[in-house]
Design an enzyme around this catalytic site. Structure first.
Site, mmCIF file in Angstrom:
data_model
loop_
_atom_site.group_PDB
_atom_site.id
_atom_site.type_symbol
_atom_site.label_atom_id
_atom_site.label_comp_id
_atom_site.label_asym_id
_atom_site.label_seq_id
_atom_site.Cartn_x
_atom_site.Cartn_y
_atom_site.Cartn_z
ATOM 1 N N HIS A 75 0.670 -1.147 -0.017
ATOM 2 C CA HIS A 75 0.092 -0.018 0.113
ATOM 3 C C HIS A 75 0.948 1.191 0.110
ATOM 4 O O HIS A 75 0.689 2.122 -1.026
ATOM 5 C CB HIS A 75 -1.135 -0.082 1.258
ATOM 6 C CG HIS A 75 -1.643 1.183 1.377
ATOM 7 N ND1 HIS A 75 -3.007 1.109 1.226
ATOM 8 C CD2 HIS A 75 -1.247 2.423 1.792
ATOM 9 C CE1 HIS A 75 -3.585 2.604 1.554
ATOM 10 N NE2 HIS A 75 -2.608 3.083 1.897
ATOM 11 N N GLU A 76 1.914 1.237 0.892
ATOM 12 C CA GLU A 76 2.806 2.447 0.853
ATOM 13 C C GLU A 76 3.701 2.686 -0.272
ATOM 14 O O GLU A 76 3.750 3.732 -0.671
ATOM 15 C CB GLU A 76 3.545 2.317 2.374
ATOM 16 C CG GLU A 76 3.705 3.721 2.975
ATOM 17 C CD GLU A 76 2.558 4.289 2.994
ATOM 18 O OE1 GLU A 76 2.696 5.543 2.887
ATOM 19 O OE2 GLU A 76 1.443 3.896 3.349
ATOM 20 N N HIS A 79 2.094 4.524 -3.006
ATOM 21 C CA HIS A 79 1.951 6.002 -2.606
ATOM 22 C C HIS A 79 3.127 6.710 -3.042
ATOM 23 O O HIS A 79 3.598 7.631 -3.778
ATOM 24 C CB HIS A 79 1.696 6.513 -1.329
ATOM 25 C CG HIS A 79 0.556 6.300 -0.676
ATOM 26 N ND1 HIS A 79 -0.710 6.802 -1.245
ATOM 27 C CD2 HIS A 79 -0.027 5.620 0.341
ATOM 28 C CE1 HIS A 79 -1.571 6.754 -0.591
ATOM 29 N NE2 HIS A 79 -1.375 5.768 0.539
ATOM 30 N N ASP A 173 -6.019 8.576 3.828
ATOM 31 C CA ASP A 173 -5.766 8.715 2.407
ATOM 32 C C ASP A 173 -7.335 9.683 2.142
ATOM 33 O O ASP A 173 -7.130 10.459 1.271
ATOM 34 C CB ASP A 173 -5.761 7.710 1.750
ATOM 35 C CG ASP A 173 -4.357 6.983 1.953
ATOM 36 O OD1 ASP A 173 -3.291 7.602 2.242
ATOM 37 O OD2 ASP A 173 -4.370 5.655 1.789
#
Ligand SMILES: [Zn+2]
Length: 385
Positions: A75-76, A79, A173
């Protein structure tokens, strides 16, 4: 400036340090334990007969915990990769309990990019959930129960991560997307204020829910969101103010520093007389470094007469008089120094700047703005800055 505390580095990605926040370390074993305990029920939900799964419940618990860790990481990373492709610079990646923080040295300048950067994390998690869910379904007939069970749980974790992070609870987010969509109309400060109020409202809701359901995870998340929303709103307000104040208005003026050739005895006397922990070291009227009280003190008495300030000085991080306060504060944080040396455009010493200078200057500036606001006609006050 945030997120680095309470975490440690585990590796790096394209030179960006990857850190793990202590909250994730607390959660992983607890999650492993809870999941191990709820193993039979978890198997029921996945429609897998638990007696046909091999491995102990504790081992499965551990596997799920590691799965969560990996999901947060992916997930990170989404980004971060997006930010890098947009030409941003990422200072560090911190993996936290639910999601993480990709610390940017410079936020994407356009609100659209900020919104997309925020969205790309949850969307990646949801896409992963769909893929893993699809694989679970394809393996319905064939495939081992173990594999199906593992895929099902990874899919659920990623779905949870994606959906949870999309809640408009700033600074998660979803909240960032809300803020970015308001920035065009309200300006960065007001947009962040609105998003921050929403974030804190969500945090209170999560807090109440945590108490009612006796869920300690949710309680920790609530605290994180509340503090994060408050902290970021403060930071954005500070940035907006400091960007309008030149360093010249914030600094402590000082034309003379300790001469580079001065003995440490003289240097110590100077530091004591000024009641300071740090003083600029100059050659002519140009700063060449700075000298710290504790360093001079650590030199034995007998040597202080013969050794000079130049020998023990540290490098000076410099800011120009006409640069703005926000640039100065960021440089202080990035270079990890307690004090900047302020110079004239021609490089001569003009003063020093530390956090206290910035704080005092900001208070004065805000008081002046308020007085000005009271005198101004009403229509003027309501125009966005
Ligand atoms: Zn995220």
């Amino acid at each position: 400036m945030r997120a680095a505390r309470g975490s440690f580095q585990i590796g790096s990605f394209r030179g960006i340090p990857i850190r793990v926040h202590f909250s994730l370390l607390i959660v992983l074993p607890v999650l492993a334990f809870l999941f191990g305990g709820a193993f039979r029920r978890a198997a029921e939900v996945a429609e897998v007969p638990s007696e046909r799964l091999s491995g102990s419940p504790a081992l499965w618990g551990l596997a799920v915990a590691v799965g969560l860790f990996a999901s947060v990481f992916v997930h990170e990373l989404a980004h971060t990769v997006y930010a890098l492709r947009r030409g941003g610079t990422v200072r560090s990646i911190t993996l936290m309990m639910v999601g993480g923080v990709s610390e940017l040295t410079e936020a994407p300048p356009r609100p659209r990019d900020e919104a997309l950067m925020a969205a790309v994390g949850p969307l990646t998690s949801i896409l992963l959930a769909v893929l893993l869910g699809g694989a679970t379904w394809l393996l319905q007939e064939a495939g081992s129960f173990n594999l199906r069970f593992a895929l099902f749980y990874m899919a659920s974790l990623n779905l949870f991560l994606g959906v949870f992070n999309l809640l408009p609870a700033f600074p998660m987010d979803g909240g960032r997307i809300v803020r970015a969509s308001l920035t065009g109309r309200l300006g960065a400060v007001r947009a962040t204020q609105v998003a921050s109020v929403m974030g804190r409202a969500f945090a209170v809701l999560f807090g109440v829910w945590a108490v009612l359901s006796l869920n300690p995870f949710l309680a920790i998340i609530a605290v994180f969101i509340f503090m994060g929303a408050q902290g970021e709103a403060q930071q954005v307000r500070m940035k907006a103010t400091l960007e309008r104040v030149p360093v010249a208005d914030l600094m402590t003026p000082r034309r003379v520093g300790v001469g580079a050739a001065a003995s440490l005895e003289e240097t110590l006397w100077e530091l004591r007389r000024e009641r300071l922990l740090l003083l600029p070291v100059t050659e002519g009227d140009r700063p060449v470094g700075q000298v710290a009280l504790e360093v001079v003190r650590s030199v034995p008495d007998a040597e202080r007469m013969t050794r000079t300030a130049r020998e023990v000085m540290q490098r000076a991080v410099v800011v120009r008089l006409d640069e703005d306060g926000w640039v100065a504060l960021r440089r202080m944080a990035e270079e990890e120094v307690p004090q900047l040396i302020v110079v004239e455009p021609d490089g001569t010493l003009a003063g020093t700047l530390d956090v206290n200078d910035v704080q005092r200057g900001m208070t004065l500036y805000q008081a002046r703005e308020e007085r000005r606001g009271q005198r101004a006609p009403r229509w003027r006050q309501e125009r966005p800055a």
